[in-house]
Every structure is written in C-alpha cells, then in structure tokens.
Scaffold this motif. Structure first.
Motif, short mmCIF file in Angstrom:
data_model
loop_
_atom_site.label_atom_id
_atom_site.label_comp_id
_atom_site.label_asym_id
_atom_site.label_seq_id
_atom_site.Cartn_x
_atom_site.Cartn_y
_atom_site.Cartn_z
N SER A 153 0.81 -1.23 0.00
CA SER A 153 0.00 0.00 0.00
C SER A 153 0.84 1.28 0.00
CB SER A 153 -1.05 0.02 1.13
OG SER A 153 -0.46 0.34 2.37
N SER A 154 2.16 1.15 -0.15
CA SER A 154 3.04 2.33 -0.26
C SER A 154 3.20 2.72 -1.72
CB SER A 154 4.43 2.02 0.31
OG SER A 154 4.35 1.68 1.66
N GLN A 155 3.55 3.96 -1.95
CA GLN A 155 3.86 4.45 -3.30
C GLN A 155 5.26 5.05 -3.28
OE1 GLN A 155 1.38 2.99 -5.59
NE2 GLN A 155 2.40 4.64 -6.63
N LEU A 156 6.05 4.72 -4.28
CA LEU A 156 7.39 5.27 -4.40
C LEU A 156 7.33 6.76 -4.69
CD1 LEU A 156 9.31 2.89 -6.81
CD2 LEU A 156 9.74 3.23 -4.41
N GLU A 157 8.12 7.51 -4.01
CA GLU A 157 8.29 8.92 -4.36
C GLU A 157 9.47 9.04 -5.32
OE1 GLU A 157 6.27 11.43 -3.49
OE2 GLU A 157 5.01 9.95 -2.49
N ASN A 158 10.53 8.29 -5.03
CA ASN A 158 11.75 8.27 -5.84
C ASN A 158 12.23 6.83 -5.95
OD1 ASN A 158 12.22 11.20 -5.99
ND2 ASN A 158 12.48 11.02 -3.77
N PRO A 159 12.90 6.48 -7.04
CA PRO A 159 13.43 5.12 -7.15
C PRO A 159 14.34 4.74 -5.98
CG PRO A 159 13.55 6.22 -9.28
CD PRO A 159 13.12 7.25 -8.26
N GLU A 160 15.03 5.72 -5.41
CA GLU A 160 15.95 5.44 -4.30
C GLU A 160 15.22 4.95 -3.05
OE1 GLU A 160 16.08 8.25 -6.29
OE2 GLU A 160 17.77 7.42 -7.41
N ASP A 161 13.89 5.08 -3.02
CA ASP A 161 13.12 4.58 -1.87
C ASP A 161 13.23 3.07 -1.70
OD1 ASP A 161 12.29 7.19 -1.47
OD2 ASP A 161 10.28 6.89 -2.30
N LEU A 162 13.62 2.36 -2.75
CA LEU A 162 13.71 0.90 -2.66
C LEU A 162 15.14 0.39 -2.46
CD1 LEU A 162 11.12 -0.25 -5.37
CD2 LEU A 162 10.85 -0.08 -2.89
N VAL A 163 16.10 1.31 -2.28
CA VAL A 163 17.47 0.89 -2.01
C VAL A 163 17.48 0.12 -0.70
CG1 VAL A 163 19.80 1.71 -1.44
CG2 VAL A 163 18.52 2.79 -3.30
N GLY A 164 18.13 -1.02 -0.71
CA GLY A 164 18.23 -1.83 0.50
C GLY A 164 17.11 -2.84 0.66
N GLU A 165 16.05 -2.72 -0.12
CA GLU A 165 14.95 -3.70 -0.04
C GLU A 165 15.36 -4.99 -0.75
OE1 GLU A 165 12.08 -3.50 1.57
OE2 GLU A 165 12.46 -1.46 2.26
N ALA A 166 14.90 -6.12 -0.22
CA ALA A 166 15.20 -7.41 -0.83
C ALA A 166 14.38 -7.59 -2.10
CB ALA A 166 14.90 -8.53 0.16
N PHE A 167 15.05 -7.95 -3.17
CA PHE A 167 14.42 -8.18 -4.46
C PHE A 167 14.49 -9.64 -4.85
CE2 PHE A 167 14.11 -3.73 -5.03
CZ PHE A 167 13.33 -3.49 -6.15
N ILE A 168 13.52 -10.07 -5.61
CA ILE A 168 13.52 -11.37 -6.25
C ILE A 168 13.78 -11.08 -7.72
CG2 ILE A 168 12.17 -13.44 -6.76
CD1 ILE A 168 10.43 -12.46 -4.24
#
Length: 168
Positions: A54-69
């Motif tokens: 339910s979150s929305q990114l403001e900037n692509p950098e908001d996902l730095v450090g998040e675990a990706f598949i």
C-alpha cells in the motif's frame, strides 16, 4: 512448450531445436528473424505480507536496500541496468528465470520484483499484489517472435510465422 531464459530461446531457434520462440530481443542475431509481437511494462510489485504493501514510491531510491527477487538470466539488460543504477536488488531474497516462480515468491512476501504489468494485472486487481509505482517508461520491454527462416520447421510453425505480419 519449454520456458527458457531468452538467450536459450535464441540458441534453440538458431540450432533448429525449436521452430520459433517468444522472447525479448536485447541481442539481435543476424541469422535469426525477429517479428515484433507486443510490449511489456515492468513494475516494482510486492505482496500483501510485505511491509511496503500500500506504499507508493516517491523516488526510485526509496527501494534501495529492499530485498528483491530477480529473474536471473532472463532479465533484459536494460531492466537489469535500471535496477542496478537505482540500487534495486543489491539485496536479493530469491532468484528464478521462471516469472511464475518469481510471482509466487512475491505473493509469499519474500520480497519485491520487477514484473510485467500485463502478467500481474489480475493479481493487482484482486489486491494480492501491490504496484509500488506507476509504469516507468524505461522499464518497457519489447517482445518478439524469433524464427530462423534458414531452417526447416514444422508446417504449422511456418504458417504461424507467415501470419505474423498480417496480425500486426
């Protein structure tokens, strides 16, 4: 039908082990024919169990450090480069070249993935997945039917490949 990473699709078509393949064409081999089929628009998505649901990114950098598949070798080069440029996927929680498996891991809450909107639309509509952003223009991927006019193929495969220009 075999599901393979795109480089393998091209190799199978080139060697004659497959009559044709469907894949993004980040590398065009001179010996093969590529017919545009459609475009996919990748989005960063997460499942209901993920903290960013339910979150929305403001900037692509908001996902730095998040675990990706990540989809392993099947990830198009320009999508991988975008992800790496923004620090997405430095931490990974899963990897599979099969998008269905990547989707299953996201649904399980294991992390975030860049998946084609057209592939996950029903999951987004049902609320099982959440799009963390609107479509990002740089994450568009063109899909092609790859064939080898120089090889002999089953008559129905030839017929299908001959119909492609009419469908476009």
């Amino acid at each position: 039908i075999d599901v393979l990473p795109w480089p393998e699709v091209e190799k199978h078509v080139l060697s004659g082990n497959a009559d044709f393949g469907i894949c993004p064409a980040p590398k065009v081999m001179d010996e093969l024919d590529y017919t545009y089929l459609c475009s996919e628009h990748h989005l960063p998505v997460c499942g209901r169990k993920h903290a960013l649901y339910s979150s929305q990114l403001e900037n692509p950098e908001d996902l730095v450090g998040e675990a990706f598949i990540i989809p392993g070798e099947d990830e198009a080069a320009h999508i991988r480069q975008f992800r790496e440029r923004h620090g997405w996927g430095n931490s990974t929680s899963g990897k599979s070249y099969d998008y269905n498996e990547v989707r299953r891991m996201v649904l399980s809450g294991l992390g975030i993935a860049l998946l084609p909107l057209e592939f996950v639309q029903k999951d987004l509509d049902s609320g099982d997945l959440w799009a963390l952003s609107k479509p990002i223009r740089e994450l568009r991927d063109d899909i092609f039917v790859v064939s080898n006019s120089g090889s002999s193929r089953h008559w129905i495969a030839s017929r299908f490949c001959n119909l492609l220009p009419e469908l476009g």
